[in-house]
Write a protein that holds these residues in place. Structure first.
Motif, PDB file in Angstrom:
ATOM      1  N   VAL A  27       0.880  -1.235   0.007  1.00 34.29           N
ATOM      2  CA  VAL A  27       0.165   0.132  -0.059  1.00 34.29           C
ATOM      3  C   VAL A  27       0.972   1.046  -0.026  1.00 34.29           C
ATOM      4  O   VAL A  27       0.623   2.386  -0.731  1.00 34.29           O
ATOM      5  CB  VAL A  27      -0.911   0.022   1.142  1.00 34.29           C
ATOM      6  CG1 VAL A  27      -1.614   1.276   1.345  1.00 34.29           C
ATOM      7  CG2 VAL A  27      -1.825  -1.197   1.169  1.00 34.29           C
ATOM      8  N   GLN A  28       1.885   1.221   0.850  1.00 34.06           N
ATOM      9  CA  GLN A  28       2.670   2.446   0.609  1.00 34.06           C
ATOM     10  C   GLN A  28       3.580   2.641  -0.717  1.00 34.06           C
ATOM     11  O   GLN A  28       3.617   3.782  -0.790  1.00 34.06           O
ATOM     12  CB  GLN A  28       4.169   2.203   1.864  1.00 34.06           C
ATOM     13  CG  GLN A  28       3.639   1.936   3.254  1.00 34.06           C
ATOM     14  CD  GLN A  28       2.792   0.709   3.856  1.00 34.06           C
ATOM     15  OE1 GLN A  28       2.975  -0.267   2.929  1.00 34.06           O
ATOM     16  NE2 GLN A  28       2.316   0.633   4.795  1.00 34.06           N
ATOM     17  N   ASP A  59       1.073   4.302  -2.853  1.00 30.85           N
ATOM     18  CA  ASP A  59       0.704   5.525  -2.141  1.00 30.85           C
ATOM     19  C   ASP A  59       1.993   6.417  -2.753  1.00 30.85           C
ATOM     20  O   ASP A  59       1.817   7.626  -3.066  1.00 30.85           O
ATOM     21  CB  ASP A  59       0.870   5.674  -0.730  1.00 30.85           C
ATOM     22  CG  ASP A  59      -0.511   5.089  -0.258  1.00 30.85           C
ATOM     23  OD1 ASP A  59      -1.517   5.160  -0.865  1.00 30.85           O
ATOM     24  OD2 ASP A  59      -0.445   5.060   1.076  1.00 30.85           O
ATOM     25  N   LYS A  60       3.247   6.059  -2.706  1.00 32.01           N
ATOM     26  CA  LYS A  60       4.432   6.695  -3.224  1.00 32.01           C
ATOM     27  C   LYS A  60       4.360   7.088  -4.897  1.00 32.01           C
ATOM     28  O   LYS A  60       4.440   8.053  -5.186  1.00 32.01           O
ATOM     29  CB  LYS A  60       5.479   5.793  -3.130  1.00 32.01           C
ATOM     30  CG  LYS A  60       6.392   6.201  -1.664  1.00 32.01           C
ATOM     31  CD  LYS A  60       7.560   5.648  -1.670  1.00 32.01           C
ATOM     32  CE  LYS A  60       8.324   5.680  -0.278  1.00 32.01           C
ATOM     33  NZ  LYS A  60       9.597   5.103  -0.128  1.00 32.01           N
ATOM     34  N   ALA A  78       1.715   9.497  -5.561  1.00 31.90           N
ATOM     35  CA  ALA A  78       2.399  10.974  -4.839  1.00 31.90           C
ATOM     36  C   ALA A  78       3.141  11.525  -5.867  1.00 31.90           C
ATOM     37  O   ALA A  78       3.375  12.797  -5.869  1.00 31.90           O
ATOM     38  CB  ALA A  78       2.823  10.935  -3.362  1.00 31.90           C
ATOM     39  N   ARG A  90      -3.756  10.402 -12.031  1.00 34.39           N
ATOM     40  CA  ARG A  90      -3.935  10.247 -10.816  1.00 34.39           C
ATOM     41  C   ARG A  90      -5.420   9.216 -10.486  1.00 34.39           C
ATOM     42  O   ARG A  90      -5.259   8.230 -10.067  1.00 34.39           O
ATOM     43  CB  ARG A  90      -4.120  11.236  -9.790  1.00 34.39           C
ATOM     44  CG  ARG A  90      -4.638  10.892  -8.476  1.00 34.39           C
ATOM     45  CD  ARG A  90      -4.497  12.196  -7.464  1.00 34.39           C
ATOM     46  NE  ARG A  90      -5.270  13.106  -7.861  1.00 34.39           N
ATOM     47  CZ  ARG A  90      -5.602  14.373  -7.114  1.00 34.39           C
ATOM     48  NH1 ARG A  90      -4.698  14.446  -5.936  1.00 34.39           N
ATOM     49  NH2 ARG A  90      -6.375  15.039  -7.633  1.00 34.39           N
ATOM     50  N   GLU A  99      -5.583   5.304  -9.433  1.00 27.22           N
ATOM     51  CA  GLU A  99      -6.856   5.155  -8.238  1.00 27.22           C
ATOM     52  C   GLU A  99      -7.679   4.004  -8.597  1.00 27.22           C
ATOM     53  O   GLU A  99      -7.890   3.270  -8.010  1.00 27.22           O
ATOM     54  CB  GLU A  99      -7.364   6.346  -7.832  1.00 27.22           C
ATOM     55  CG  GLU A  99      -6.374   7.456  -7.178  1.00 27.22           C
ATOM     56  CD  GLU A  99      -6.072   7.055  -5.711  1.00 27.22           C
ATOM     57  OE1 GLU A  99      -6.636   5.884  -5.077  1.00 27.22           O
ATOM     58  OE2 GLU A  99      -5.488   7.520  -5.100  1.00 27.22           O
TER      59      GLU A  99
END
Length: 299
Positions: A116-117, A120-121, A124, A137, A141
């Motif tokens: 998940v990290q 997210d990175k 981002a 994005r 997503e």
């Protein structure tokens, strides 16, 4: 090789009309047969689809075994089996010349996943100061939160968005349709892109209902989505080989890790067989042990 062309043409119609396969899948099946035809031409072998025997096909298999890996060999043989089974089905042949030919053994390729990290990175790292940033994005997503195939993402229509009900309608392999839940957060990113970026594009004829567009107002290509993801991976120094499919694998894995049942995951992914979905089971042995220890009466 005229006889091959006429049989291949009929075969394509069968795959499209009777089996309802997508153009992409049909092209792959036909490509496997064309590899055999190319081998016959290169070796000046005068064989037609009805008369070709096991010995000639075995020569072809031997030739490709030195050129491609076991997985590719298995894929080509699977395509040829489908073609010759069709000829038997239509009574052009009595038997298939691949009956006694062994498919090379291959282990299941374990799908790469992202944490998940890491997801997210990657998201981002998208440059939101550019118009395509909002689109990218929203796309990533959607890929991750809905577990879509890349072909399903790029063909997603505005008329397929049922946000009031919390679902999107997906047209998957073989034109099979399914409804997939979509989270409010992902809906928000799609709205931002649709209302702030997409509505300023000069949309080309025929693409008015396509959700994700390139800067020329046309549907994105699969290759473009691959490039966007690979560039983001480089940007965050992610030392993994990833593709749009990685997001789909991660979607399924994270659901499983958090306690979702396999049948529900199968329905969301649009897998015809639960065996396909079981690929994800290997990724989470620890989770399975925890389930057993928590729920089995003999724990």
């Amino acid at each position: 090789m005229q006889s091959w062309n006429s049989y291949i043409k009929e075969y394509k119609n069968y795959l499209k009309l009777e089996r309802g396969l997508s153009q992409n899948t049909i092209d792959n099946y036909v490509m496997d047969v064309e590899k055999l035809v190319g081998f016959l031409e290169a070796n000046q072998l005068d064989e037609n689809p009805v008369s070709i025997g096991e010995e000639t096909v075995q020569q072809f298999v031997y030739r490709i075994s030195g050129q491609v890996n076991a997985r590719s060999q298995a894929r080509i043989l699977s395509g040829l089996k489908s073609f010759f089974n069709y000829l038997v089905f239509e009574d052009y042949r009595q038997t298939t010349p691949l009956e006694l030919i062994e498919v090379p053994k291959i282990g299941r390729k374990l799908p790469d996943t992202l944490s998940v990290q890491e997801i997210d990175k990657l998201i981002a790292a998208i440059d939101l100061s550019k118009d395509e940033g909002e689109r990218n994005r929203a796309m990533l997503e959607t890929l991750y939160s809905c577990g879509l195939r890349v072909s399903e993402l790029i063909t997603l229509k505005i008329s397929d968005l049922f946000f009031d009900e919390g679902f999107i309608k997906i047209t998957g392999k073989g034109n099979k349709q399914r409804f997939v839940p979509i989270s409010p957060a992902t809906q928000k990113y799609i709205y931002l892109y649709k209302d702030q970026v997409r509505n300023h594009l000069e949309i080309q004829k025929g693409h008015e209902d396509t959700l994700f567009l390139n800067r020329r107002g046309k549907q994105l290509t699969r290759a473009m989505v691959f490039t966007i993801i690979k560039d983001l991976a480089v940007k965050i120094n992610l030392n993994k080989t990833i593709s749009p499919h990685t997001f789909r694998h991660s979607f399924a894995t994270h659901l499983l890790e958090n306690g979702a049942d396999l049948r529900s995951i199968q329905m969301m992914l649009g897998h015809e067989s639960i065996t396909t979905t079981e690929v994800y089971m290997h990724l989470d042995r620890k989770h399975l042990s925890e389930v057993l220890n928590a729920y089995h009466p003999r724990k």
